[in-house]
Design a protein around this motif. Structure first.
Motif, PDB file in Angstrom:
ATOM      1  N   SER A  91       0.814  -1.208   0.000  1.00 20.16           N
ATOM      2  CA  SER A  91       0.000   0.000   0.000  1.00 20.16           C
ATOM      3  C   SER A  91       0.852   1.265   0.000  1.00 20.16           C
ATOM      4  O   SER A  91       1.900   1.333   0.657  1.00 20.16           O
ATOM      5  CB  SER A  91      -0.922   0.004   1.222  1.00 20.16           C
ATOM      6  N   THR A  92       0.411   2.260  -0.739  1.00 19.63           N
ATOM      7  CA  THR A  92       1.076   3.565  -0.755  1.00 19.63           C
ATOM      8  C   THR A  92       0.314   4.591   0.084  1.00 19.63           C
ATOM      9  O   THR A  92       0.703   5.749   0.146  1.00 19.63           O
ATOM     10  CB  THR A  92       1.189   4.089  -2.206  1.00 19.63           C
ATOM     11  N   SER A  94      -0.721   6.725   3.112  1.00 21.83           N
ATOM     12  CA  SER A  94       0.045   7.219   4.263  1.00 21.83           C
ATOM     13  C   SER A  94      -0.477   6.664   5.583  1.00 21.83           C
ATOM     14  O   SER A  94       0.225   6.676   6.594  1.00 21.83           O
ATOM     15  CB  SER A  94       0.016   8.749   4.295  1.00 21.83           C
ATOM     16  N   GLN A  95      -1.725   6.172   5.583  1.00 21.77           N
ATOM     17  CA  GLN A  95      -2.313   5.611   6.795  1.00 21.77           C
ATOM     18  C   GLN A  95      -2.153   4.095   6.882  1.00 21.77           C
ATOM     19  O   GLN A  95      -2.662   3.464   7.817  1.00 21.77           O
ATOM     20  CB  GLN A  95      -3.807   5.957   6.854  1.00 21.77           C
ATOM     21  N   ALA A  96      -1.465   3.500   5.929  1.00 25.60           N
ATOM     22  CA  ALA A  96      -1.304   2.038   5.914  1.00 25.60           C
ATOM     23  C   ALA A  96      -0.450   1.572   7.090  1.00 25.60           C
ATOM     24  O   ALA A  96       0.403   2.305   7.597  1.00 25.60           O
ATOM     25  CB  ALA A  96      -0.650   1.595   4.604  1.00 25.60           C
ATOM     26  N   THR A  97      -0.684   0.351   7.533  1.00 27.13           N
ATOM     27  CA  THR A  97       0.138  -0.261   8.570  1.00 27.13           C
ATOM     28  C   THR A  97       1.543  -0.492   8.022  1.00 27.13           C
ATOM     29  O   THR A  97       1.709  -1.022   6.918  1.00 27.13           O
ATOM     30  CB  THR A  97      -0.466  -1.612   9.003  1.00 27.13           C
ATOM     31  N   LEU A 111       8.683 -12.553  -1.027  1.00 29.98           N
ATOM     32  CA  LEU A 111       8.004 -11.393  -1.592  1.00 29.98           C
ATOM     33  C   LEU A 111       6.907 -11.734  -2.609  1.00 29.98           C
ATOM     34  O   LEU A 111       5.897 -11.016  -2.660  1.00 29.98           O
ATOM     35  CB  LEU A 111       9.032 -10.434  -2.200  1.00 29.98           C
ATOM     36  N   PRO A 112       7.038 -12.796  -3.432  1.00 26.60           N
ATOM     37  CA  PRO A 112       5.914 -13.103  -4.324  1.00 26.60           C
ATOM     38  C   PRO A 112       4.608 -13.397  -3.587  1.00 26.60           C
ATOM     39  O   PRO A 112       3.524 -13.230  -4.150  1.00 26.60           O
ATOM     40  CB  PRO A 112       6.402 -14.350  -5.082  1.00 26.60           C
ATOM     41  N   ALA A 113       4.701 -13.813  -2.329  1.00 28.71           N
ATOM     42  CA  ALA A 113       3.506 -14.020  -1.510  1.00 28.71           C
ATOM     43  C   ALA A 113       3.209 -12.793  -0.642  1.00 28.71           C
ATOM     44  O   ALA A 113       2.042 -12.446  -0.419  1.00 28.71           O
ATOM     45  CB  ALA A 113       3.674 -15.251  -0.616  1.00 28.71           C
ATOM     46  N   LEU A 114       4.243 -12.130  -0.157  1.00 25.16           N
ATOM     47  CA  LEU A 114       4.041 -11.016   0.767  1.00 25.16           C
ATOM     48  C   LEU A 114       3.519  -9.758   0.082  1.00 25.16           C
ATOM     49  O   LEU A 114       2.717  -9.019   0.679  1.00 25.16           O
ATOM     50  CB  LEU A 114       5.353 -10.685   1.482  1.00 25.16           C
ATOM     51  N   GLU A 115       3.948  -9.495  -1.141  1.00 33.07           N
ATOM     52  CA  GLU A 115       3.504  -8.259  -1.793  1.00 33.07           C
ATOM     53  C   GLU A 115       1.988  -8.239  -2.016  1.00 33.07           C
ATOM     54  O   GLU A 115       1.325  -7.256  -1.640  1.00 33.07           O
ATOM     55  CB  GLU A 115       4.249  -8.026  -3.106  1.00 33.07           C
ATOM     56  N   PRO A 116       1.392  -9.287  -2.609  1.00 29.36           N
ATOM     57  CA  PRO A 116      -0.081  -9.258  -2.735  1.00 29.36           C
ATOM     58  C   PRO A 116      -0.790  -9.252  -1.390  1.00 29.36           C
ATOM     59  O   PRO A 116      -1.835  -8.609  -1.240  1.00 29.36           O
ATOM     60  CB  PRO A 116      -0.399 -10.524  -3.548  1.00 29.36           C
ATOM     61  N   TRP A 117      -0.222  -9.943  -0.396  1.00 28.44           N
ATOM     62  CA  TRP A 117      -0.796  -9.918   0.943  1.00 28.44           C
ATOM     63  C   TRP A 117      -0.792  -8.494   1.490  1.00 28.44           C
ATOM     64  O   TRP A 117      -1.781  -8.053   2.101  1.00 28.44           O
ATOM     65  CB  TRP A 117      -0.006 -10.848   1.865  1.00 28.44           C
ATOM     66  N   ALA A 118       0.308  -7.778   1.278  1.00 28.81           N
ATOM     67  CA  ALA A 118       0.408  -6.406   1.771  1.00 28.81           C
ATOM     68  C   ALA A 118      -0.663  -5.518   1.134  1.00 28.81           C
ATOM     69  O   ALA A 118      -1.283  -4.690   1.809  1.00 28.81           O
ATOM     70  CB  ALA A 118       1.803  -5.855   1.493  1.00 28.81           C
ATOM     71  N   HIS A 119      -0.902  -5.688  -0.159  1.00 31.46           N
ATOM     72  CA  HIS A 119      -1.955  -4.913  -0.818  1.00 31.46           C
ATOM     73  C   HIS A 119      -3.324  -5.248  -0.226  1.00 31.46           C
ATOM     74  O   HIS A 119      -4.125  -4.353   0.059  1.00 31.46           O
ATOM     75  CB  HIS A 119      -1.954  -5.208  -2.315  1.00 31.46           C
ATOM     76  N   GLN A 120      -3.578  -6.526  -0.008  1.00 32.55           N
ATOM     77  CA  GLN A 120      -4.878  -6.965   0.511  1.00 32.55           C
ATOM     78  C   GLN A 120      -5.119  -6.477   1.936  1.00 32.55           C
ATOM     79  O   GLN A 120      -6.240  -6.136   2.306  1.00 32.55           O
ATOM     80  CB  GLN A 120      -4.972  -8.491   0.465  1.00 32.55           C
ATOM     81  N   GLN A 121      -4.043  -6.445   2.734  1.00 30.81           N
ATOM     82  CA  GLN A 121      -4.177  -6.097   4.152  1.00 30.81           C
ATOM     83  C   GLN A 121      -3.904  -4.623   4.444  1.00 30.81           C
ATOM     84  O   GLN A 121      -3.823  -4.229   5.608  1.00 30.81           O
ATOM     85  CB  GLN A 121      -3.218  -6.969   4.984  1.00 30.81           C
ATOM     86  N   VAL A 123      -1.157  -2.881   3.945  1.00 34.62           N
ATOM     87  CA  VAL A 123       0.139  -2.835   4.620  1.00 34.62           C
ATOM     88  C   VAL A 123       1.183  -2.224   3.694  1.00 34.62           C
ATOM     89  O   VAL A 123       1.245  -2.542   2.498  1.00 34.62           O
ATOM     90  CB  VAL A 123       0.588  -4.254   5.037  1.00 34.62           C
ATOM     91  N   GLN A 124       1.995  -1.347   4.249  1.00 33.18           N
ATOM     92  CA  GLN A 124       3.175  -0.852   3.543  1.00 33.18           C
ATOM     93  C   GLN A 124       4.365  -1.692   4.002  1.00 33.18           C
ATOM     94  O   GLN A 124       4.712  -1.693   5.182  1.00 33.18           O
ATOM     95  CB  GLN A 124       3.419   0.623   3.852  1.00 33.18           C
ATOM     96  N   LEU A 125       4.965  -2.417   3.063  1.00 35.51           N
ATOM     97  CA  LEU A 125       6.050  -3.335   3.391  1.00 35.51           C
ATOM     98  C   LEU A 125       7.388  -2.696   3.033  1.00 35.51           C
ATOM     99  O   LEU A 125       7.684  -2.436   1.865  1.00 35.51           O
ATOM    100  CB  LEU A 125       5.862  -4.641   2.607  1.00 35.51           C
TER     101      LEU A 125
END
Length: 319
Positions: A91-92, A94-97, A111-121, A123-125
């Motif tokens: 997530s981009t 500013s309020q993302a976790t 990262l191939p699993a974490l990046e889509p998870w971050a978008h769904q949740q 989350v800024q990774l």
């Protein structure tokens, strides 16, 4: 005669064409949620036949090239004095976790699993990666081989710098540490639980939740500088179930400072062993997908198929 000459000049690379076909097929099956693909086949017993059987269309050329997105590779600093630059995925807003992923090349394979998870949740990774350096302790750590003082000094400096950055990052809620733990079973400068614990305490003192990843199984119980790759082994054996697998007892007996540090410090541990092993063996081919690109790095396709397990474990332990 002219026709023969033309055909000779433009040969057809059959192996590459087959690899391209498999790549397309894999991408479609990943996106379609095929329940019999890769790690998903272990979650649907009885529906997918024998998950460890080699499909007729298996391509070792595709498997050997099934690595991370080039965007991830540009984030990894080389051994020596180079300090990793932070890469940001997810997530981009500013309020993302805010959550950080820190480690070596094995961390990059999540990262191939974490990046889509971050978008769904939402989350800024924030990612810090350095080859042959666990980035988890300010103490001097060295790998089993190619262990020069220059590389150890560079690893130690990078680790200290990144730990400072982590504690000064506004809004950071958690740090995920992942590394090729077996690589640091060195005699002179090993990674030990007591070298990890101060970092866990430091982060907690700053209100940041540390999370440790138990390293994935490898083809061999001991890290080796030269070893047969998973794709090559699978290509050599019609039935790779035994020939290209290892005893789960090796997994259970190996020293594991990440798991020990998690247990002694009550730190959450992410353990995906069940996505690689059953009660007897750990496999190189599951659900038609090569688990490894070489002998230890997980393929991008296989990692994408175990995203649900990883996401469930993360959701359970993150604040």
């Amino acid at each position: 005669m002219a026709l023969v000459a033309a055909i000779t000049i433009v040969p057809v690379n059959i192996a590459q064409r087959e690899a391209n076909t498999v790549a397309t097929r894999m991408a479609v099956r990943v996106n379609d949620g095929d329940v019999c693909l890769g790690a998903r086949s272990l979650r649907t017993p009885g529906q997918c036949g024998t998950p460890t059987a080699r499909p007729t269309w298996f391509s070792s050329l595709f498997a050997a090239d099934d690595g991370p997105d080039p965007r991830y590779l540009t984030c990894i600093a080389d051994p020596g004095p180079a300090v990793p630059r932070p890469c940001v995925f997810g997530s981009t807003d500013s309020q993302a976790t805010k959550i950080a992923l820190v480690g070596d090349s094995h961390a990059a394979r999540y990262l191939p699993a974490l990046e889509p998870w971050a978008h769904q949740q939402h989350v800024q990774l924030i990612v810090f990666l350095k080859n042959a350096c666990p980035l988890i302790t300010a103490q001097e750590i060295g790998p089993r081989w190619d262990n020069s003082q220059k590389d150890r000094d560079g690893c130690q400096k990078a680790s200290r710098d990144i730990l400072k950055q982590l504690t000064r990052t506004p809004g950071l809620t958690a740090v995920l540490f992942a590394n090729r733990t077996r690589l640091y079973h060195s005699k002179r400068h090993p990674l030990r639980p007591n070298s990890i614990e101060p970092t866990m305490s430091l982060l907690r003192d700053h209100g940041i939740q540390p999370v440790l990843f138990r390293d994935v199984p490898e083809r061999y119980s001991t890290a080796r500088p030269q070893a047969q790759t998973g794709p090559d082994c699978i290509a050599e054996h019609t039935d790779p179930t035994t020939a290209c697998s290892s005893s789960v007892l090796n997994r259970q007996r190996e020293p594991d400072p990440m798991r020990e540090a998690a247990a002694s410090g009550s730190v959450p541990l992410i353990d995906l062993t069940s996505a690689f092993c059953d009660q007897r063996r750990c496999y190189s081919l599951i659900g038609g997908v090569s688990v490894y690109q070489d002998d230890n790095h997980v393929t991008a396709t296989y990692m994408k198929t175990l995203a649900p397990q990883l996401g469930q474990q993360l959701t359970a332990v993150l604040p």
